[in-house]
Structure formats: C-alpha cells, structure tokens
Design an enzyme around this catalytic site. Structure first.
Site, PDB file in Angstrom:
ATOM      1  N   SER A  54      -1.471  15.842 -46.263  1.00  0.00           N
ATOM      2  CA  SER A  54      -1.716  15.175 -44.981  1.00  0.00           C
ATOM      3  C   SER A  54      -3.144  14.676 -44.802  1.00  0.00           C
ATOM      4  O   SER A  54      -3.446  14.056 -43.778  1.00  0.00           O
ATOM      5  CB  SER A  54      -1.333  16.088 -43.816  1.00  0.00           C
ATOM      6  N   LYS A  57      -3.343  11.102 -43.899  1.00  0.00           N
ATOM      7  CA  LYS A  57      -3.326  10.597 -42.522  1.00  0.00           C
ATOM      8  C   LYS A  57      -4.714  10.188 -42.032  1.00  0.00           C
ATOM      9  O   LYS A  57      -4.821   9.466 -41.033  1.00  0.00           O
ATOM     10  CB  LYS A  57      -2.730  11.644 -41.580  1.00  0.00           C
ATOM     11  N   SER A 114      -0.103  16.818 -36.988  1.00  0.00           N
ATOM     12  CA  SER A 114       0.037  16.177 -38.300  1.00  0.00           C
ATOM     13  C   SER A 114       1.448  15.625 -38.449  1.00  0.00           C
ATOM     14  O   SER A 114       2.124  15.826 -39.456  1.00  0.00           O
ATOM     15  CB  SER A 114      -0.283  17.165 -39.431  1.00  0.00           C
TER      16      SER A 114
END
Length: 411
Positions: A54, A57, A114
């Site tokens: 993640s 992101k 997330s």
C-alpha cells in the site's frame, strides 16, 4: 579504533537481523533521507526491488493532489463506484457499485483505512481504466527520479510486476512533502469518520514519535510490513523507509531507531541553530519567476492591515537587497520547482522578486538553495510569515552576507 559512525551502522544492521529474521530479512530494505537535499544518511538494500504494497497509494495520492491543483478534480466532486472498485479485496470502505463517494472522502479513506476500493475509484476518475492510470503512475515515477519502480495498480494489491525500492519510496515521500505542502497535512490525519464508522490511521508513529507527521504504511504477505515515515525536528526533516517488517510493532520500533540515528547525524550536518558562513556562497541567477512583472507602486490606503496582500507588498518595496529561502535541494531544477510553488502559494506577493539559486558544497555534495531576492528586510520577514501560514518552510536571507535568519528572531 572503530569510529562511532561504523558502530552505529553495525548496531542498526544487528537490530535489523534481530527484528527481521530468516526469510523476512531477504525482503528487508531501509533508507533514511534528508527531505530537503535528498542526501541519504543511512541505507540497507536501498535499491533492491521489492513489493511496495500500500505504499503504492502514496503515488495515487500524489497524482490526485496534482489533479486537484490543475482543476481536473475537486474535493467536493462526487465519483461513481464501478464494479471493479466494488470488487477490490480488503482493506476497503465497502463501496457499492453505482454508489458515489466524494474525492475528499476517497482521499481520507486512502490515508487512514488504506482503502483499496477508494484507490480504484480515484484511479478511474483520472484515467479510462486503472491499468491506464498505473502506466501514468510509472511515468510520473520516472519524472520524479524513481528509476526502479513500476506500478500495475493504484492500491498496491499483489501483482508480481509491481515493484519499487526503499530509495525510490524515499524520493516519493520527499516529493509529496515539497510538491504539495498545502495537502501534506492530511497525511497526519489520525482518524476518519465515514458513514457511521471510524477508521484509524495505520501509521502508529503519529502522536507517538516526536515530530512524526506522515506518511503511509503498507502490507501484503509477499512484502511484509512496510512504512514510509516523515518526522520534523527544528528545521530538519527526515524521510524514513522500511520494507519487510515481520510485524507492525517490530517495523515501527525499527523505524524509530533509524530516525533517532538519522536526527543525531543530521544535527551535525545542519544544526538547528544555523552557523554564519565565513564566505558568501556562489550565486547562480536563473531568471525571474514565471509570474514576474515590473515593480508596481502600491497606492497607500488607510484600510491596509498587516498580513493583507497589499500591506505585505508595500513593506517588500525598498532597498531590494534582502531575500527569502524556501528550501535546499540536490538538484537545481528541484530548487526552481520549489520557487515556482512558493510563487503560486503567495497569491502574487512574490511577483516583484527575482529567483536566485545558490550552489554550495557540503561534505563534497552540491546543494542548491532556493531563494527569491529583491525585498527589504521587513518585507522579506512578512513574506516568510505568509508562506509559513501556507505550511511552506521559509527563512529570511540577510542583505549583503546571504546568511539565513530565523523569522522568529525579530518582528
């Protein structure tokens, strides 16, 4: 006799072996970087290609903020949830096909929960498909200097071709801070309420480590527990990156140790109390700002008050031998970019200034100081205060010597 720096490095390596044993050590990497100059203070396996999870992101957020700045997106804009977005694996907000979510809520969902479904919604708002958006992410990575990174989706969900490095993620973290200071504070959001549910930020350093104010965690089974963290103490800011943690707690402990060592070292390079240089650094004039106009005499008015654009412009007109500094970078083009950004954030306050990029050498490394000159002393101080209200670090540059002066020293 073994010096202290070597002992510190050995201690960090032993700590990594302790916290990241066996197979986990094979996917371990770390970097500590000075966010202003790009100088790497500590690294281990910094260029090893690993799964970012993640941390991906961060780039999705970077491109969202870029789209907001150019007007492609608005925070209050409602985005439609696609079938693909609904079908993303957890973690997610539970968005349903055909539903709608604002850009603001999608951004906050990325930062805290997330949320993979929110990442897809944002990607599809900026490109025809998520795959097309991922190609744009990779192109942006190259422009930022992330040479060993390839993105395949907006969320970081498993894909064997989606790889990055600790060094590249440190570069991205620094770019987020310097390119979007007006949005960066969102990355310190500790809790987000959405449709009756409260989502806590996964970054456990927030509020628990001195100076920590972002950025993002990541986890998939193939990567282990990852973290890009930023912390600011005095005028020094560090970006720390850890890949491959065995658990969130062990990763966080290791990050704290890395940042502690980094702050100890950077204080010897850039002490919080800035020393007066004995000689003025070489000046490299790179032209005027992109909005430069001839000096304009502002008509006096009894309604001008301190802090208004007109009042600050008045005080800036004078001898023209003082300036401001808004950062120091490893490349001249980064310094120019920061000056352009300062000019945009100033709402025209810097129109009468002139770019001045100073090249200095510290420990054999070239650093470029981003300065705007052509103001009087009080005007330069007021300009810095105005920029700091927009979350941009700023110092006054004194006339004649080029020395940095803390804005708080005098009113």
């Amino acid at each position: 006799m073994i010096n202290k720096a070597l002992l510190s490095t050995l201690a960090l390596i032993l700590l990594a072996i302790t916290l990241f044993p066996g197979d986990t050590l094979a996917r371990y990497a770390s970097v500590v970087m000075d966010s202003r100059t790009g100088q790497v203070i500590y690294s281990r396996n910094a260029d090893k290609k690993l799964y970012p999870a993640s941390l991906t992101k961060i780039m999705t957020l970077y491109m969202t903020f870029e789209a907001l700045d150019r007007g492609q997106l608005r925070f209050d804009q409602m985005l439609v949830v696609s079938k693909r977005a609904e079908g993303q694996a957890p973690t997610k907000l539970g968005l349903k096909r055909g539903g709608r979510i604002s850009v603001r809520d999608a951004v906050f969902g990325l930062i805290t929960k997330s949320a993979n479904d929110a990442a897809t919604v944002l990607a599809e708002a900026m490109a025809p498909t998520e795959a097309a958006f991922a190609r744009k992410m990779t192109e942006k990575a190259r422009k930022l200097g992330m040479q060993r990174t390839s993105f395949r989706n907006a969320s970081g969900l498993p894909n064997r071709r989606q790889k990055s490095t600790a060094r590249d993620m440190a570069i991205l973290g620094a770019a987020m801070i310097h390119d979007f200071p007006h949005y960066y504070n969102y990355l310190s959001l500790q809790k987000f309420d959405y449709k009756g549910k409260a989502y806590k930020n996964h970054n456990n350093l927030l509020g628990k480590y001195k100076g920590a104010d972002g950025i993002k965690t990541g986890y998939i089974r193939a990567s282990g527990f990852n973290l890009v963290a930023s912390a600011k103490r005095g005028r020094n800011r560090l970006i720390g990156v850890v890949f491959g943690g065995r658990s969130a707690k062990s990763r966080d402990r290791h990050m704290k140790k890395l940042l502690d060592k980094g702050f100890t070292k950077i204080e010897t390079i850039y002490p919080t109390t800035i020393p007066t240089p004995t000689t003025r650094p070489l000046r490299i004039a790179l032209g005027t700002s992109h909005k430069s106009k001839p000096a304009v005499q502002i008509a006096r008015s009894n309604i001008d008050t301190p802090g208004t654009v007109a009042a600050i412009k008045k005080t800036a007109i004078g001898e023209g031998t003082w300036g401001i500094q808004v950062g120091a970078f490893s490349r001249a083009d980064k310094a120019r970019s920061q000056l352009n950004k300062a000019n945009r954030l100033s709402n025209g306050l810097l129109d009468n200034g002139q770019f001045n990029i100073q090249r200095v050498t510290q420990n054999g490394t070239a650093i470029y100081r981003a300065q705007m000159v052509g103001f009087n002393e009080q005007g330069a101080r007021n300009l810095c205060k105005a920029l700091e209200r927009k979350s941009m670090t700023c110092f006054v540059v004194s006339a004649g010597t080029g020395n940095l002066v803390r804005v708080a020293d005098r009113n």
